[in-house]
Design a protein around this motif. Sequence first.
Motif, PDB file in Angstrom:
ATOM      1  N   GLY A   1      10.901 -10.482 -12.642  1.00  0.00           N
ATOM      2  CA  GLY A   1      10.442  -9.588 -11.582  1.00  0.00           C
ATOM      3  C   GLY A   1       9.053  -9.930 -11.099  1.00  0.00           C
ATOM      4  O   GLY A   1       8.771  -9.912  -9.894  1.00  0.00           O
TER       5      GLY A   1
ATOM      6  N   MET B   1       9.332 -13.010  -8.803  1.00  0.00           N
ATOM      7  CA  MET B   1      10.111 -12.948  -7.556  1.00  0.00           C
ATOM      8  C   MET B   1       9.636 -11.877  -6.570  1.00  0.00           C
ATOM      9  O   MET B   1       9.783 -12.042  -5.367  1.00  0.00           O
ATOM     10  CB  MET B   1      11.584 -12.698  -7.898  1.00  0.00           C
ATOM     11  CG  MET B   1      12.254 -13.856  -8.612  1.00  0.00           C
ATOM     12  SD  MET B   1      14.040 -13.609  -8.799  1.00  0.00           S
ATOM     13  CE  MET B   1      14.110 -12.166  -9.843  1.00  0.00           C
ATOM     14  N   ILE B   2       9.109 -10.759  -7.049  1.00  0.00           N
ATOM     15  CA  ILE B   2       8.797  -9.625  -6.173  1.00  0.00           C
ATOM     16  C   ILE B   2       7.316  -9.603  -5.834  1.00  0.00           C
ATOM     17  O   ILE B   2       6.465  -9.592  -6.732  1.00  0.00           O
ATOM     18  CB  ILE B   2       9.202  -8.288  -6.831  1.00  0.00           C
ATOM     19  CG1 ILE B   2      10.695  -8.301  -7.177  1.00  0.00           C
ATOM     20  CG2 ILE B   2       8.890  -7.115  -5.915  1.00  0.00           C
ATOM     21  CD1 ILE B   2      11.159  -7.086  -7.938  1.00  0.00           C
ATOM     22  N   HIS B   3       7.010  -9.586  -4.542  1.00  0.00           N
ATOM     23  CA  HIS B   3       5.615  -9.508  -4.102  1.00  0.00           C
ATOM     24  C   HIS B   3       5.137  -8.064  -4.200  1.00  0.00           C
ATOM     25  O   HIS B   3       5.896  -7.126  -3.931  1.00  0.00           O
ATOM     26  CB  HIS B   3       5.486 -10.014  -2.661  1.00  0.00           C
ATOM     27  CG  HIS B   3       4.066 -10.224  -2.250  1.00  0.00           C
ATOM     28  ND1 HIS B   3       3.296  -9.215  -1.713  1.00  0.00           N
ATOM     29  CD2 HIS B   3       3.263 -11.319  -2.323  1.00  0.00           C
ATOM     30  CE1 HIS B   3       2.074  -9.680  -1.455  1.00  0.00           C
ATOM     31  NE2 HIS B   3       2.039 -10.957  -1.817  1.00  0.00           N
TER      32      HIS B   3
ATOM     33  N   ILE C   1       5.950  -5.366  -1.317  1.00  0.00           N
ATOM     34  CA  ILE C   1       7.294  -4.797  -1.125  1.00  0.00           C
ATOM     35  C   ILE C   1       7.884  -4.305  -2.451  1.00  0.00           C
ATOM     36  O   ILE C   1       9.058  -3.950  -2.508  1.00  0.00           O
ATOM     37  CB  ILE C   1       8.262  -5.828  -0.490  1.00  0.00           C
ATOM     38  CG1 ILE C   1       8.438  -7.044  -1.419  1.00  0.00           C
ATOM     39  CG2 ILE C   1       7.787  -6.241   0.889  1.00  0.00           C
ATOM     40  CD1 ILE C   1       9.609  -7.923  -1.044  1.00  0.00           C
ATOM     41  N   PHE C   2       7.043  -4.250  -3.480  1.00  0.00           N
ATOM     42  CA  PHE C   2       7.569  -3.910  -4.805  1.00  0.00           C
ATOM     43  C   PHE C   2       8.145  -2.498  -4.859  1.00  0.00           C
ATOM     44  O   PHE C   2       9.214  -2.272  -5.439  1.00  0.00           O
ATOM     45  CB  PHE C   2       6.460  -4.053  -5.857  1.00  0.00           C
ATOM     46  CG  PHE C   2       6.864  -3.496  -7.195  1.00  0.00           C
ATOM     47  CD1 PHE C   2       7.779  -4.166  -7.986  1.00  0.00           C
ATOM     48  CD2 PHE C   2       6.357  -2.284  -7.639  1.00  0.00           C
ATOM     49  CE1 PHE C   2       8.176  -3.651  -9.201  1.00  0.00           C
ATOM     50  CE2 PHE C   2       6.743  -1.757  -8.856  1.00  0.00           C
ATOM     51  CZ  PHE C   2       7.656  -2.442  -9.645  1.00  0.00           C
TER      52      PHE C   2
ATOM     53  N   ALA D   1      11.433  -2.446  -3.157  1.00  0.00           N
ATOM     54  CA  ALA D   1      12.399  -3.174  -3.985  1.00  0.00           C
ATOM     55  C   ALA D   1      12.837  -2.327  -5.181  1.00  0.00           C
ATOM     56  O   ALA D   1      14.019  -2.329  -5.555  1.00  0.00           O
ATOM     57  CB  ALA D   1      11.777  -4.485  -4.470  1.00  0.00           C
ATOM     58  N   THR D   2      11.909  -1.589  -5.762  1.00  0.00           N
ATOM     59  CA  THR D   2      12.233  -0.706  -6.892  1.00  0.00           C
ATOM     60  C   THR D   2      13.242   0.349  -6.462  1.00  0.00           C
ATOM     61  O   THR D   2      14.227   0.616  -7.166  1.00  0.00           O
ATOM     62  CB  THR D   2      10.961  -0.026  -7.420  1.00  0.00           C
ATOM     63  OG1 THR D   2      10.050  -1.031  -7.899  1.00  0.00           O
ATOM     64  CG2 THR D   2      11.283   0.940  -8.549  1.00  0.00           C
TER      65      THR D   2
ATOM     66  N   ILE E   1      16.681  -1.488  -5.823  1.00  0.00           N
ATOM     67  CA  ILE E   1      17.295  -2.004  -7.053  1.00  0.00           C
ATOM     68  C   ILE E   1      17.855  -0.856  -7.885  1.00  0.00           C
ATOM     69  O   ILE E   1      18.988  -0.917  -8.387  1.00  0.00           O
ATOM     70  CB  ILE E   1      16.271  -2.822  -7.866  1.00  0.00           C
ATOM     71  CG1 ILE E   1      15.978  -4.151  -7.151  1.00  0.00           C
ATOM     72  CG2 ILE E   1      16.772  -3.076  -9.288  1.00  0.00           C
ATOM     73  CD1 ILE E   1      14.814  -4.924  -7.729  1.00  0.00           C
TER      74      ILE E   1
ATOM     75  N   MET F   1      10.977  -2.114 -14.060  1.00  0.00           N
ATOM     76  CA  MET F   1      10.166  -1.924 -12.852  1.00  0.00           C
ATOM     77  C   MET F   1       8.828  -1.263 -13.179  1.00  0.00           C
ATOM     78  O   MET F   1       7.806  -1.547 -12.543  1.00  0.00           O
ATOM     79  CB  MET F   1      10.936  -1.079 -11.831  1.00  0.00           C
ATOM     80  CG  MET F   1      12.298  -1.645 -11.421  1.00  0.00           C
ATOM     81  SD  MET F   1      12.328  -3.420 -11.070  1.00  0.00           S
ATOM     82  CE  MET F   1      11.613  -3.465  -9.444  1.00  0.00           C
TER      83      MET F   1
END
Length: 485
Positions: free
Chosen positions: A102, A105-107, A110-111, A114-115, A118, A140
Amino acid sequence: MKEKQIHLPKPFELFIVMGLFLAIMYFSLAVYELPIHLALIAVWFVLIFLGIRIGHTYDNLQKSIVTGIFTGLEAILIIIFVGTLIGSWIAGGIVPTLIYFGLQMIHPSIFLLATLLICSLTSIATGTSWGTAGTAGIAMMGIGESFGLPLPLVAGAVVSGAYFGDKLSPISDSTVMTASLAKVDLIKHVKSMLLISFPALVLSGIMFLVAGFFFTSRGNDLSIVINNIQALSANFNVSWYMLIPMVVVIVMLMKGIPAMLTLAFGSVLGIVWAIVFQGMDVITAIGTLYSGFVIESGVPFIDLLFNRGGIESMLGVIAIMILALGLGGLMEQVGILTVLTIILSKWITNAGRLTSSTIFAAFLGNFFGSAGYVSLITGCKVTEKNYDLLKIDRRVLSRNMETGGILTSPLVPWADNGIYMAAVLGVSTMSYLPFAWLNLVGLAIALFYGFSGKFIWYTKDVEGEVNKDRKKTVVVEKKTEQPVS
C-alpha cells in the motif's frame, strides 16, 4: 403477599431515565474520562430501580440481563476470533505485507478516497463490516499513519467503506435480516438501498478526496514513508504469497461460511505463515493467538503499529459487550421501547415524520439496546404498522430501518459495532465519528427523501382489492350453483 401489578413506564419516567442515561454517559466519558464499563453498570441499576418501581421483581430483571447477554454471544465469540486473527496475521506477515504494498502503490493525496473504495469493495464482496475493518481496515490505518494523516480521519474512511457494503451486500446478514423483518424481497430491498448508498458514496468520496489534497498540500515527508518501507522489509519477510491467507478468508466469507469458522481457519493460516515464512518457533507463533504479536525493532512506526492482537487485547472489549447486551435485555424487559412506540405513533402523520421516526427508533436500538440487530428490530416494530396505515410501500420501511440502524451502529461508543471498530482500528468512536462521512451523509439523504417525497412509493388499497376479489368470488359461486335434486 399480594404480587405487585406490572405496568409500563409512564412518559415522564421514560424521559427521566433517558436523561439519567445521557448524564451518566456524558460525565463518565467526556468529563471524568472513566471507563465505559462503570457507566454501563450505573445505567443497569437505574433501569433496575425503574423496573422494580413499575412492578417487576429483581429476579425477573436479572434474568432479562442474562437473556440479553445470551442473544449476543455469537458476536462475543467473533470478537475473540478477531483477536486471534489480528495477532497471527501480524506474526505471519500478512498485515505488514498489505501495508508494504500500500505504501508503494497509493499516493498520499488520493489515499483517503482509495481507503473508502477499497473498504467498500471488500465489504460488498464479503458482506461484513467487521471482516473488512479487521483485514483491509487495519492495513489502511497503518498506511495512513505512515503518510502522517490524522488517524481519526483514516478510521472515518474505513468505517464509511465498511458500512457501505454491510448494508447493501446481498450476502450481508444485516441486509438479509432487514428484508426479512420488513417482509420485503431481498433484491428489491437492495435496489431501494442503492438510492441512498450510491449518492452517499459519491458525496463522501468527494469529501475524502478534498481532505486528502488538503493534508497533502500541508506537506507530507515522503522520506518517512521510504524509511517505513525499509523497516517493514527489514523486520518481516514481505512477498505476494503473504497475502494468500487474506484471499482465502475473503473467498470463504463470500461463500457464506460462518464468520467464526472462517476467522478461526484464517488464524491457523497466520500461524503456519509465521512458522514457515517468518521463522518463528511453533510455541511463540501459537502464543500470538492469545497474547498478540510482540516486537522491539526500535522503529516507532513498527513497534506502535504491530504490538497488538490476540484474545488478551479483546478482553476489555468483551466486558463492554457483555454489559451492553445486558443493558439491552433490561430495556426490553422494562418496556421502554413499547412506550416509545405508543408516543411516536401519535406523531406520525406523513412520510417525512414516518422516515425520521423509523431512523430514530432504529438509532435508539443502538443507543439503548447496544446492538445492531436490536436496532433493526426496534426500527421495524416501532413504526411498521404506520407504513401500512399511510399506504407507503415496505421497501421504504426496510430502507429507513437499515439506514437508521446499520449506519448509526458504529457511531455509538457502547454499541457492539462502535466497540468493535474502536478496538480494531485503535481510534475511539467519538474521535472517528465526525469523519464517518458516508454514514452521516446517508442519514441526511434518507431524511431528505422522506420530507421531499422523493422515492417514496405508495401501495394500492390492499383492503379494497381484497374486498373486490371477495365480491367477484361470490358472483362466480352464485353462477355455478346447481339446483339440489
